[in-house]
Design an enzyme around this catalytic site. Structure first.
Site, PDB file in Angstrom:
ATOM      1  N   GLY A  25      53.615  14.204 -58.072  1.00 23.93           N
ATOM      2  CA  GLY A  25      53.881  12.768 -57.963  1.00 23.93           C
ATOM      3  C   GLY A  25      52.987  12.149 -56.921  1.00 23.93           C
ATOM      4  O   GLY A  25      51.939  12.692 -56.580  1.00 23.93           O
ATOM      5  N   ASN A  26      53.377  10.984 -56.418  1.00 25.70           N
ATOM      6  CA  ASN A  26      52.612  10.329 -55.353  1.00 25.70           C
ATOM      7  C   ASN A  26      53.564   9.509 -54.490  1.00 25.70           C
ATOM      8  O   ASN A  26      54.759   9.441 -54.781  1.00 25.70           O
ATOM      9  CB  ASN A  26      51.472   9.481 -55.931  1.00 25.70           C
ATOM     10  CG  ASN A  26      51.990   8.423 -56.881  1.00 25.70           C
ATOM     11  OD1 ASN A  26      52.682   7.494 -56.461  1.00 25.70           O
ATOM     12  ND2 ASN A  26      51.683   8.557 -58.162  1.00 25.70           N
ATOM     13  N   PHE A  27      53.048   8.890 -53.439  1.00 23.89           N
ATOM     14  CA  PHE A  27      53.904   8.235 -52.443  1.00 23.89           C
ATOM     15  C   PHE A  27      54.309   6.806 -52.799  1.00 23.89           C
ATOM     16  O   PHE A  27      54.888   6.104 -51.977  1.00 23.89           O
ATOM     17  CB  PHE A  27      53.208   8.223 -51.072  1.00 23.89           C
ATOM     18  CG  PHE A  27      53.071   9.583 -50.458  1.00 23.89           C
ATOM     19  CD1 PHE A  27      54.192  10.368 -50.198  1.00 23.89           C
ATOM     20  CD2 PHE A  27      51.827  10.097 -50.138  1.00 23.89           C
ATOM     21  CE1 PHE A  27      54.068  11.622 -49.635  1.00 23.89           C
ATOM     22  CE2 PHE A  27      51.683  11.350 -49.570  1.00 23.89           C
ATOM     23  CZ  PHE A  27      52.811  12.127 -49.318  1.00 23.89           C
ATOM     24  N   SER A  28      54.023   6.351 -54.016  1.00 25.32           N
ATOM     25  CA  SER A  28      54.396   4.979 -54.374  1.00 25.32           C
ATOM     26  C   SER A  28      55.906   4.773 -54.243  1.00 25.32           C
ATOM     27  O   SER A  28      56.699   5.579 -54.736  1.00 25.32           O
ATOM     28  CB  SER A  28      53.970   4.689 -55.820  1.00 25.32           C
ATOM     29  OG  SER A  28      54.525   3.465 -56.232  1.00 25.32           O
ATOM     30  N   ALA A  92      51.824   3.336 -59.915  1.00 26.61           N
ATOM     31  CA  ALA A  92      50.827   4.331 -59.508  1.00 26.61           C
ATOM     32  C   ALA A  92      50.970   5.511 -60.469  1.00 26.61           C
ATOM     33  O   ALA A  92      51.736   6.442 -60.225  1.00 26.61           O
ATOM     34  CB  ALA A  92      51.066   4.761 -58.062  1.00 26.61           C
TER      35      ALA A  92
END
Ligand code: C5P
Length: 218
Positions: A25-28, A92
């Protein structure tokens, strides 16, 4: 162009499963997309918010469609965009996903020093939607980079055939996960509109006002 019209907003990260308990995943946080959905609803739009996993509550009067992966987001967008006046892709989206998601938890082996994951590209949602875009529709993208932001934003604007792209900058100030943001809206004809550092709710209202100024005669 907003009152009673359908607008689709995407928000948050996508999660791409590795196995039943892990993902890429990502930090969005989803805050910018949720703030845009709220700002559009304030202007009377009929907003569908297609959201990856976040901790946020949907804004009042906004219909939320929850998705997890990029491919789920693409499917939801394809359906939602049919009846829409506009699309704002603030999500994102993960560029890559594991080639296969294991059916069972992947166990670490005794003494294992490295775990190599095979990743394959996800579909580009905006590019996939661009070929079926009607002339009456407005598609807006977002761009966040750690360096050469404007150069890459303009390249995405052209490649994804967007009507505008919202450049987040600079990376250290606002952007992903933060409560405040500073952005520039860039257009294919070289036009630009700078929105100075402010809470994401205010930045979202300013973006919506700018889109109204630019597109309301169309
Ligand atoms: O290429 P990049 O991910 O930086 O482009 C950003 C814009 O493209 C955002 O609006 C994002 O939501 C969208 N995007 C997409 N599909 C992807 C990756 C990004 O629509 N697979």
């Amino acid at each position: 162009m907003f009152d009673g019209r359908r607008w689709v907003v995407t928000a948050g990260p996508t999660y791409e499963p590795i196995d039943p308990v892990r993902f890429i995943g990502n930090f969005s946080s989803g805050k910018m997309g949720y703030a845009l959905a709220a700002a559009l609803a304030e202007q009377g739009a009929d907003v569908q918010l297609i959201s990856g996993p976040t901790c946020l509550q949907p804004p009042a009067g906004v219909e939320r469609i929850a998705v997890m992966t990029a491919r789920e987001m693409l499917n939801a967008c394809q359906e939602a965009v049919e009846k829409a006046r506009g699309l704002i892709m603030a999500a994102a989206v993960a560029d890559f996903r594991p080639q296969t998601a294991a059916a069972q938890k992947v166990k670490k082996q005794p003494g294992q020093a490295v775990w190599t994951l095979e990743l394959v590209p996800n579909p580009d949602i905006l590019q996939a939607l661009a070929c079926r875009k009607r002339p009456d529709q407005i598609f807006i993208g977002f761009s966040l980079e750690t360096h050469d932001g404007e150069h890459y934003a303009l390249e995405k604007l052209r490649r994804k055939k967007l009507d505008a792209i919202v450049l987040n900058h600079p990376y250290e100030k606002g952007g992903i996960g933060a409560d405040d943001n500073e952005v520039t809206v860039l257009y294919p004809d070289g036009g630009r509109h700078f929105i100075s550092y402010r809470p994401k709710q205010e930045a979202a209202r300013a973006i919506v006002a700018e889109l109204a100024r630019r597109f309301s005669s169309e």
